[in-house]
Design a protein around this motif. Structure first.
Motif, short mmCIF file in Angstrom:
data_model
loop_
_atom_site.label_atom_id
_atom_site.label_comp_id
_atom_site.label_asym_id
_atom_site.label_seq_id
_atom_site.Cartn_x
_atom_site.Cartn_y
_atom_site.Cartn_z
N VAL A 173 14.79 -1.47 8.91
CA VAL A 173 15.38 -0.08 9.71
C VAL A 173 14.36 0.92 9.04
CG1 VAL A 173 17.13 1.49 9.60
CG2 VAL A 173 17.58 -0.89 9.95
N ALA A 174 14.22 0.96 7.80
CA ALA A 174 13.26 2.01 7.15
C ALA A 174 12.10 2.43 7.98
CB ALA A 174 13.24 1.89 6.00
N SER A 175 11.19 1.31 8.36
CA SER A 175 9.92 1.59 8.97
C SER A 175 10.30 1.99 10.32
CB SER A 175 9.30 0.23 8.70
OG SER A 175 9.57 -0.80 9.89
N ALA B 140 9.74 3.29 -4.76
CA ALA B 140 9.19 3.29 -6.39
C ALA B 140 8.96 4.46 -6.62
CB ALA B 140 8.13 2.33 -6.40
N ARG B 141 8.38 5.51 -6.02
CA ARG B 141 8.11 6.97 -6.21
C ARG B 141 9.24 7.71 -6.32
NH1 ARG B 141 2.44 7.29 -6.27
NH2 ARG B 141 1.48 5.74 -5.30
N SER C 154 3.04 -1.02 11.68
CA SER C 154 2.51 -0.20 12.58
C SER C 154 1.85 -0.81 13.80
CB SER C 154 1.47 0.92 11.91
OG SER C 154 2.03 1.59 10.98
N PRO C 155 0.81 -1.42 13.69
CA PRO C 155 0.38 -2.18 15.02
C PRO C 155 1.30 -2.93 15.82
CG PRO C 155 -0.56 -3.43 13.14
CD PRO C 155 0.13 -2.12 12.48
N ALA D 233 0.94 -1.23 0.02
CA ALA D 233 -0.02 -0.10 -0.06
C ALA D 233 1.01 1.15 0.02
CB ALA D 233 -0.79 -0.04 1.27
N PRO D 234 0.35 2.51 -0.49
CA PRO D 234 1.19 3.67 -0.25
C PRO D 234 1.68 3.83 0.92
CG PRO D 234 -0.89 3.87 -1.64
CD PRO D 234 -1.16 2.72 -0.99
N GLY D 235 2.88 4.56 1.00
CA GLY D 235 3.31 5.17 2.22
C GLY D 235 4.41 4.31 3.00
#
Length: 354
Positions: free
Chosen positions: A235-237, A76-77, A217-218, A67-69
């Motif tokens: 690491v990125a998240s 990719a963006r 996230s959760p 999903a985006p974000g």
């Protein structure tokens, strides 16, 4: 009576008629030659420009399995924008989340092999999934062709800052004393972090219970609060929470420290080799059947985009490490990493169900 005679032009003799016919034929032939030469001149003078225009007339679609974000979408963006700036026409990022990016992979597998639909995806689809799934909807070695390695994705084991352990060695000592509390939060079951931690627990005689979440996230909420003793992800998240003082990092994957985290030791430094190949990577893939010249063009495009200092800096700010290697190296890494994970998967006995 006067008789008027019609004036009649004297008929040309045969040599004059022949000369006239030859002259007309020569003129026609000369005119046709000029046209042909003009056409050849145009064809040889414009091919590069016209071919480029034709190539850029149809948009390129970068397919992402999330999903985006997230990290993959952001990556990719950034590449899409750099490709546009490099003059490659319209580049569209298309999100097709689901089944740990396998839906996106399947979509690209069925696409035309013309270089206009590419997949940016994570390496476990090709290195780990073939070992953990009884049946996949794709052949990891045949359905897609690697065009380039883009970035490494260092991963990390994290814990809430209130936890008493500050590195992975301390955590394992704590887990031996508190086996009923040893748990691992995961966004993806069957991931490198999951398999590495299970293998680590087996070697240490400690059962570290995996807890699966629907996304990072959760999972991170429960890691911060202490509901799970540790969590694993890219690491990125986790970087924003780490910089914000909400998380501590116990150890990073791979055999060298992450550029963005020089202060955090690797798992290997702490004596745990189960995470040597837990640094995954993002690559560009095209459908099987893509012609060699088209594959080479896609490879060149993405390697050039990776070399842009601004794009590289933005990627590294996300916790991704730009490596920018050709497709041949991607094929080599897939085989080496799959061979390294095979005994770990077999030792854990893990089989993916979905």
């Amino acid at each position: 009576m006067t008789v008027r005679r019609a004036a009649v032009s004297p008929a040309p003799n045969s040599s004059q008629a022949c000369l006239t016919a030859m002259t007309q034929a020569s003129r026609r032939k000369f005119s046709l030659s000029l046209l042909a030469m003009s056409a050849m001149a145009i064809a040889t003078a414009v091919p590069a420009g016209s071919a480029l225009a034709a190539d850029n007339a149809e948009p390129m679609h970068i397919i992402v399995g999330y999903a985006p974000g997230g990290a993959a979408d952001s990556l990719a963006r950034l590449y899409a924008e750099q490709l546009r700036q490099d003059g490659h026409g319209t580049v569209i990022v298309e999100n097709r989340p689901g089944a740990s990016a396998r839906l996106a992979l399947d979509y690209v597998k069925r696409s035309r092999p013309d270089g206009k639909t590419v997949f940016i995806g994570p390496s476990p689809l090709f290195t780990i999934f073939p070992l953990t799934y009884k049946k996949l909807s794709y052949d990891a070695d045949k359905d897609l062709v690697p065009a380039a390695v883009l970035t490494d994705v260092p991963t990390v084991v994290a814990a809430g800052v209130q936890q008493p352990y500050k590195n992975m060695k301390e955590y394992m000592d704590w887990a031996r004393r508190n086996p009923d509390k040893a748990s691992l939060g995961l966004a993806t079951i069957g991931s490198a972090g999951h398999l590495g931690t299970v293998a680590l627990g087996k070697s240490a005689g400690v059962a570290i219970t995996p807890a699966a979440y629907r996304g990072a996230s959760p999972m991170l909420v429960d890691v911060i609060s202490g509901n799970v003793s540790i969590g694993w992800d890219a690491v990125a998240s986790m970087m924003p929470l780490y910089k914000g003082g909400k998380l501590q990092f116990l150890g990073v994957s791979g055999t060298r420290r992450a550029k963005a985290l020089p202060e955090v030791p690797t798992m290997k430094e702490q004596g745990f080799s189960q995470y040597d190949y837990a640094t995954s990577w993002y690559g560009v893939f095209v459908p099987a059947g893509t012609q060699p010249d088209v594959l080479a063009r896609v490879e060149k495009m993405f390697l050039a985009a990776s070399a842009n200092p601004s794009t590289a800096a933005k990627l590294e700010a996300l916790g991704l490490e730009v490596v920018a290697r050709p497709g041949q190296e991607a094929r080599h890494r897939i085989q080496v990493e799959r061979a390294a994970w095979r005994p770990i998967v077999e030792a854990t006995g893990f089989v993916a169900e979905d």
